[in-house]
Scaffold this active site. Structure first.
Site, PDB file in Angstrom:
ATOM      1  N   SER A 149     -53.225  47.982  35.183  1.00  8.79           N
ATOM      2  CA  SER A 149     -52.183  49.047  35.000  1.00  8.79           C
ATOM      3  C   SER A 149     -52.469  50.193  35.568  1.00  8.79           C
ATOM      4  CB  SER A 149     -52.216  49.291  33.468  1.00  8.79           C
ATOM      5  OG  SER A 149     -51.316  50.382  33.096  1.00  8.79           O
ATOM      6  N   TYR A 162     -56.846  51.661  25.892  1.00 10.78           N
ATOM      7  CA  TYR A 162     -56.235  50.855  26.979  1.00 10.78           C
ATOM      8  C   TYR A 162     -56.520  51.175  28.203  1.00 10.78           C
ATOM      9  CZ  TYR A 162     -52.173  48.500  28.940  1.00 10.78           C
ATOM     10  OH  TYR A 162     -51.452  47.822  30.048  1.00 10.78           O
TER      11      TYR A 162
HETATM   12  N1  LIG Z   1     -45.213  45.952  30.085  1.00  8.06           N
HETATM   13  C1  LIG Z   1     -45.535  46.934  30.976  1.00  8.06           C
HETATM   14  O1  LIG Z   1     -44.873  47.913  31.073  1.00  8.06           O
HETATM   15  C2  LIG Z   1     -46.983  47.106  31.442  1.00  8.06           C
HETATM   16  C3  LIG Z   1     -47.444  48.044  32.214  1.00  8.06           C
HETATM   17  C4  LIG Z   1     -48.685  47.922  32.889  1.00  8.06           C
HETATM   18  C5  LIG Z   1     -49.663  46.747  32.576  1.00  8.06           C
HETATM   19  N2  LIG Z   1     -49.066  45.864  32.003  1.00  8.06           N
HETATM   20  C6  LIG Z   1     -50.311  44.562  31.656  1.00  8.06           C
HETATM   21  O2  LIG Z   1     -49.267  43.459  32.161  1.00  8.06           O
HETATM   22  C7  LIG Z   1     -49.733  42.507  31.159  1.00  8.06           C
HETATM   23  C8  LIG Z   1     -48.546  41.735  30.347  1.00  8.06           C
HETATM   24  O3  LIG Z   1     -47.979  42.830  29.670  1.00  8.06           O
HETATM   25  P1  LIG Z   1     -46.808  42.343  28.779  1.00  8.06           P
HETATM   26  O4  LIG Z   1     -45.761  43.564  28.717  1.00  8.06           O
HETATM   27  O5  LIG Z   1     -45.679  41.296  29.390  1.00  8.06           O
HETATM   28  O6  LIG Z   1     -47.255  42.234  27.517  1.00  8.06           O
HETATM   29  P2  LIG Z   1     -46.946  41.354  26.153  1.00  8.06           P
HETATM   30  O7  LIG Z   1     -47.538  42.184  24.825  1.00  8.06           O
HETATM   31  O8  LIG Z   1     -45.514  41.214  26.147  1.00  8.06           O
HETATM   32  O9  LIG Z   1     -47.919  39.930  26.549  1.00  8.06           O
HETATM   33  C9  LIG Z   1     -49.227  39.977  26.332  1.00  8.06           C
HETATM   34  C10 LIG Z   1     -49.350  38.399  25.998  1.00  8.06           C
HETATM   35  O10 LIG Z   1     -50.841  38.540  25.655  1.00  8.06           O
HETATM   36  C11 LIG Z   1     -51.040  37.539  24.341  1.00  8.06           C
HETATM   37  N3  LIG Z   1     -52.470  38.178  23.459  1.00  8.06           N
HETATM   38  C12 LIG Z   1     -52.443  39.358  23.298  1.00  8.06           C
HETATM   39  N4  LIG Z   1     -53.914  39.281  22.661  1.00  8.06           N
HETATM   40  C13 LIG Z   1     -54.340  38.289  22.847  1.00  8.06           C
HETATM   41  C14 LIG Z   1     -55.333  37.462  22.375  1.00  8.06           C
HETATM   42  N5  LIG Z   1     -56.279  38.340  21.914  1.00  8.06           N
HETATM   43  N6  LIG Z   1     -55.929  36.272  23.145  1.00  8.06           N
HETATM   44  C15 LIG Z   1     -54.948  35.708  23.943  1.00  8.06           C
HETATM   45  N7  LIG Z   1     -53.802  35.901  24.095  1.00  8.06           N
HETATM   46  C16 LIG Z   1     -53.430  37.426  23.638  1.00  8.06           C
HETATM   47  C17 LIG Z   1     -49.765  37.939  23.569  1.00  8.06           C
HETATM   48  O11 LIG Z   1     -49.475  36.961  22.760  1.00  8.06           O
HETATM   49  C18 LIG Z   1     -48.768  38.151  24.653  1.00  8.06           C
HETATM   50  O12 LIG Z   1     -48.206  37.044  24.755  1.00  8.06           O
HETATM   51  C19 LIG Z   1     -50.806  43.092  30.247  1.00  8.06           C
HETATM   52  O13 LIG Z   1     -52.262  43.113  30.766  1.00  8.06           O
HETATM   53  C20 LIG Z   1     -50.218  44.300  30.122  1.00  8.06           C
HETATM   54  O14 LIG Z   1     -51.480  45.427  29.920  1.00  8.06           O
HETATM   55  C21 LIG Z   1     -47.953  45.701  31.373  1.00  8.06           C
END
Ligand SMILES: NC(=O)c1ccc[n+]([C@@H]2O[C@H](COP(=O)([O-])OP(=O)(O)OC[C@H]3O[C@@H](n4cnc5c(N)ncnc54)[C@H](O)[C@@H]3O)[C@@H](O)[C@H]2O)c1
Length: 272
Positions: A149, A162
């Protein structure tokens, strides 16, 4: 050169929604057999059915990243079914509203919230690598992509657990690249900026989103496919000599002067 993952086997964690979903779709679209691993098995099922309907190869497996037995079961089942693992995308993170809302001031940090961030986001990724890498070694190499991130490399007002767990992902990435490089295993991290998921919209609201968008150098918000494109590059032979890299895919939000957005406003005001 056509990007092809024909014959490759990929695991994408957290692929039942948003960024992981887009990554799984893109890897499958390039010909990989994709295992969608998620605690949210209904989401993974929906995405797998869509991929199959489009002619791709997709399989689902439940995963609870905090439990090593669950990781072992996923990797074991994948190895048994396909006989190889070529690509591991550690995308999942605990971004649930209740977790992120409780991850506020460091002065009031609940250690359970801190530990949960690390158990899912960092230790979970490490466990996936620990169990998947032997299959890659046996297959003659592989590509590991960790989703980090932008907040991992900056100080911010919110979510210190986080952010710190994501900072550790960068360090994990470099250590894995160093330890496994001679096995022809590459390990890189992709750092999204703000990707407007439904959760991000709920947590932030339009005023905060606008404040963030002022600092994106490109003239549009980020979509999950922006991350999927970099993931595909790193998974494929196009990225065959790239390892140990921390790659931002964030429209440049962490790569400009601190006064960038204010300066644009000041220039606009002086022209008015
Ligand atoms: N959306 C953003 O703006 C953003 C920004 C920076 C980084 N990220 C990173 O990108 C990645 C995806 O983000 P997103 O926005 O799609 O998140 P999201 O919450 O929509 O998806 C995360 C997925 O991980 C799964 N998950 C959560 N805990 C789990 C566990 N204990 N075991 C197995 N699966 C688990 C959830 O069920 C979900 O399907 C993450 O690593 C997040 O930190 C997202």
């Amino acid at each position: 050169m056509k990007v092809s993952l024909e014959g490759k086997v990929a695991i994408v964690t957290g692929s039942g929604a948003n960024i992981g979903e887009a990554c799984a779709r893109m890897l499958a679209g390039a010909g990989a057999s994709v295992v969608l691993a998620d605690i949210n098995i209904e989401g993974a099922q929906r995405v797998a059915e869509d991929i199959q309907a489009a002619g791709g190869q997709a399989f689902i497996h439940t995963l609870e990243l905090t439990e090593e037995a669950s990781v072992r079961a996923l990797i074991g089942a994948t190895g048994e079914r396909f006989g190889r693992i070529d690509i591991l995308h550690n995308n999942a993170a605990d971004t649930r509203l209740e977790q992120m809302a409780a991850d506020g001031s460091i002065l009031e940090m609940d250690v359970a919230v801190w530990d949960r961030a690390f158990a899912v986001n960092t230790r979970g990724a490490m466990l996936m690598i620990k169990h998947a890498a032997p299959h890659m070694i046996a297959a003659g190499g592989g590509s590991i992509i960790n989703t980090g991130s932008g907040v991992a490399i900056l100080g911010d007002l919110f979510n210190p657990a986080y952010s710190t767990s994501k900072g550790a992902i960068n360090t994990l990435t470099r250590n894995v690249a160093a330890q496994l490089g001679r096995h022809n295993i590459r390990c890189n991290a992709v750092l999204p900026g703000l990707v407007l998921s439904p959760l991000a919209r709920t947590m932030m609201g339009s005023r905060q989103i606008d404040l963030v968008q002022r600092h994106v150098l490109l003239p549009r918000p980020s979509v999950p496919e922006d991350i999927a494109g970099v993931t595909l590059f790193l998974a494929s032979d196009l990225g065959s000599f790239v390892t140990g890299q921390i790659i931002s895919a964030d429209g440049g939000i962490v790569h400009h002067t601190p006064y960038y957005a204010d300066m644009i406003d000041a220039m606009a005001a002086s022209e008015a």
